[in-house]
Each structure stands twice: as C-alpha cells, then as structure tokens.
Design a protein around this motif. Sequence first.
Motif, PDB file in Angstrom:
ATOM      1  N   SER A  10     -42.662 -12.526 108.262  1.00 40.09           N
ATOM      2  CA  SER A  10     -41.455 -12.212 109.024  1.00 40.09           C
ATOM      3  C   SER A  10     -41.659 -12.695 110.469  1.00 40.09           C
ATOM      4  N   GLU A  11     -40.577 -12.775 111.206  1.00 39.29           N
ATOM      5  CA  GLU A  11     -40.690 -13.209 112.605  1.00 39.29           C
ATOM      6  C   GLU A  11     -41.574 -12.248 113.402  1.00 39.29           C
ATOM      7  N   GLU A  12     -41.433 -10.957 113.089  1.00 41.71           N
ATOM      8  CA  GLU A  12     -42.229  -9.948 113.804  1.00 41.71           C
ATOM      9  C   GLU A  12     -43.726 -10.180 113.553  1.00 41.71           C
ATOM     10  N   ARG A  13     -44.068 -10.467 112.291  1.00 41.86           N
ATOM     11  CA  ARG A  13     -45.481 -10.648 111.946  1.00 41.86           C
ATOM     12  C   ARG A  13     -46.033 -11.944 112.571  1.00 41.86           C
ATOM     13  N   ILE A  14     -45.196 -12.988 112.602  1.00 43.78           N
ATOM     14  CA  ILE A  14     -45.647 -14.254 113.227  1.00 43.78           C
ATOM     15  C   ILE A  14     -46.014 -13.985 114.694  1.00 43.78           C
ATOM     16  N   THR A  15     -45.115 -13.273 115.368  1.00 36.91           N
ATOM     17  CA  THR A  15     -45.369 -12.990 116.789  1.00 36.91           C
ATOM     18  C   THR A  15     -46.598 -12.105 116.957  1.00 36.91           C
ATOM     19  N   GLU A  16     -46.713 -11.137 116.057  1.00 35.64           N
ATOM     20  CA  GLU A  16     -47.845 -10.213 116.135  1.00 35.64           C
ATOM     21  C   GLU A  16     -49.184 -10.966 115.997  1.00 35.64           C
ATOM     22  N   ILE A  17     -49.261 -11.839 114.990  1.00 34.59           N
ATOM     23  CA  ILE A  17     -50.518 -12.592 114.793  1.00 34.59           C
ATOM     24  C   ILE A  17     -50.726 -13.569 115.958  1.00 34.59           C
ATOM     25  N   ALA A  18     -49.640 -14.197 116.385  1.00 31.15           N
ATOM     26  CA  ALA A  18     -49.762 -15.177 117.478  1.00 31.15           C
ATOM     27  C   ALA A  18     -50.307 -14.539 118.756  1.00 31.15           C
ATOM     28  N   LYS A  19     -50.032 -13.252 118.930  1.00 34.65           N
ATOM     29  CA  LYS A  19     -50.484 -12.565 120.148  1.00 34.65           C
ATOM     30  C   LYS A  19     -51.892 -11.976 120.001  1.00 34.65           C
ATOM     31  N   THR A  20     -52.540 -12.210 118.866  1.00 39.83           N
ATOM     32  CA  THR A  20     -53.872 -11.636 118.634  1.00 39.83           C
ATOM     33  C   THR A  20     -54.826 -11.973 119.781  1.00 39.83           C
ATOM     34  N   GLN A  21     -55.493 -10.953 120.248  1.00 34.66           N
ATOM     35  CA  GLN A  21     -56.444 -11.147 121.338  1.00 34.66           C
ATOM     36  C   GLN A  21     -57.839 -10.918 120.764  1.00 34.66           C
ATOM     37  N   TYR A  22     -58.598 -11.963 120.629  1.00 37.49           N
ATOM     38  CA  TYR A  22     -59.931 -11.822 120.042  1.00 37.49           C
ATOM     39  C   TYR A  22     -60.793 -10.935 120.947  1.00 37.49           C
ATOM     40  N   ALA A  23     -61.672 -10.142 120.335  1.00 36.08           N
ATOM     41  CA  ALA A  23     -62.449  -9.172 121.119  1.00 36.08           C
ATOM     42  C   ALA A  23     -63.439  -9.854 122.063  1.00 36.08           C
TER      43      ALA A  23
END
Lengths: 269, 81
Positions: free
Chosen positions: A221-234
């Motif tokens: 979904s668009e929400e999930r795409i944005t969510e993964i795209a914003k992933t901040q690696y530790a």
Amino acid sequence: MCYYNGQKVSREEFIRLINLEKEVAKYDFLNRDIHVGFSYSMGAVLKPNEKKTDFDIVEMEWGFMPPYWKSREDAIKYRNGFKDPVTGKWIQYLTLNAMSEELLLPRKMYRDAALKRRCLVLSTGFYEWQHIFPKNKRTGEPLKTAVKYPYYIHLKEREYFYMAGIYQPWTDQTTGEHVETFSVVTTEANHLMRQVHNMKKRMPTILNDELAWEWMMGDLSEERITEIAKTQYASNEMDACTVAKDFLTKLEPATPFVYEDLPALELNI
Amino acid sequence: MELFAPEDFKINIQGVTATVTEHNVGDQQLFRVEFEDGRNPLNVIRASTVNGKMWMSMPQGRLKEAELAGQQISEYFKNKK
C-alpha cells in the motif's frame, strides 16, 4: 619573490599555488565525476523479475531519468541546470537521491516508480562530508566557511548491504539508446549520520534482509511504501571513520585517517 | 558511493549568473565557478600577495575574472546568516 597571475607572492605561496595547480589538473570537473559528487555511473542493482518470483542483479545508471526527458541532451541540460527563457528561473533536477517523504506526492517524478518499480541498490559503504565551522581567533565567533572532513560509513556486521531504490527504464528518442536508471531513496539521518552529514542531516534508506525483500517484491500500500522508505537504520549497527581528504584518488579510499584536531563522534544515544 | 551533491550557491558577475561549488583539493579550499553564458568554468582560490589576500584563478591566467568572481563569493559569505 615570484609572480603568480601577475601578482607578487612569496616563494612559499608560489610553491603552494603551483602544487595546488598540479592537484587541480588531476580533477575532471567537467565530466561531473565523483569528485563533484555526481558520477552518473553504473551501479549494481537488484530488481524483481516480471512475476516477482525471483530477482536479477543488473547494472543501471545512477541518476533517475523520467520518460519525458527525450534525449541525452535533455538529460544533461536538466542535470546541469539551465535558466528558463520564459520565467528566467534556474531549473535543475538532481535525481541521484529521492526523498522518502516526497516519493508518492501527486505529480512527483518518482511516484509511478515508487508504486511499480522498486529495487535494491547494493553497497559496501558510502562517503559523506562533515562540516566543522572553526572559531574566529579574534572574536571567538564561528567562521562562515566550514572545514570539511570526509567519512566512510558502512555496516558493522555486513560486507555489503541494501539501499532502497526506485528505477525507470529510459529510451533516448533520438538515438534509440536504452538504459535503466535508478535513484537511491533517502531518509532523515539517524544519531550517527546527523553528526556526519551535519549540513543536510540525511542518509540513505538502508534495509535489513526482511524489509529489503518486502520493498522489492511486496504488493504494498502507499502507506507501507512510505513507511519502509523512511526506515532509519540503527546507529549502533553502523560504523563511520574519517578518511583522507584526497580519498577519491587513493587505491584504498576507505582506509581510516585520523585528524588530530577533530573531536570524535558521539556514539552513545 | 558519494551520495549527496556538494553545497552550491549562485552569484552574479556583471550580469551573468554563475553556480559556485566549494571543493577541497590537496587539503585546500577551492571554488569552482560555472557560468551560465557558456564560457569555460573557472577555479578560484584565495592567495597571499604583497598587497594582502587576493583571489586568483587556478590555473593562473584569468586574474580579472577571478577577482570579480572572488568578490561575489566573499559577498555571499558576508551576507550568509
């Protein structure tokens, strides 16, 4: 006393200028190579097959090119920038990176690719510059020009890793040349990268194996795409070390180099 | 991979807009000036002379242009907040 450009300079200054001139001669600014930050070179990219049952490792050109750029000439114009003859405004499209927050905005160049053509960019590490503003010796105020220190950033336990990417097949309509082009997705910098890339405070979206697979293969979904795209690696799974300022010309550019006057990064959150 | 583009800014030299990028070459600060009127790009540096600090071209030979570009670069940093 010696002369440089018709001005009297000291012998010491003359030697500095001549040495600098030799260094400058090594740089190929006109080709927009890596020294300027833009290489538009080929990169190793993982992209799914048509049915999304498996993936291929392919070479793509770094620097997303939308289909409405008709020719290489267009691409060079948009990448280098030009003044719009009608509005007089400066127009330039820097498409090496795509901001996660803006990927899916309506009418955004990257929207269609983010929805339909997501890929993974293979990397062993990347370089970024930290800007330090020294203090004026007389006034104690910070100077307006920064001293820049290059860092090599990589993952502690991984020889290589995946950055989220989006890709776009592109055909030059005048020559028929066909290439696939990509952009690296970026996100807000984490604790470590805020200190290293301290002017723009951004970092590439680095994905663990699970998220990488979902990004490339998932029906999202668009929400999930944005969510993964914003992933901040530790931060604590990443490492950054300073390298020599002329690292780009070294055989092993990632070799650590210590600057005695540079404070260490704060690694504890 | 060097992921992000260098900072740049625009200056105006006698009616011609130019884009300036800052570089570290041989551990020294150098500015690259790319003109919109299509003339060859110019590299400028700050050098010490008997008359004090001056802007010079790198390689040498374009002193007049270097002085004009240098003045605008100095102006940009003076006005930068």
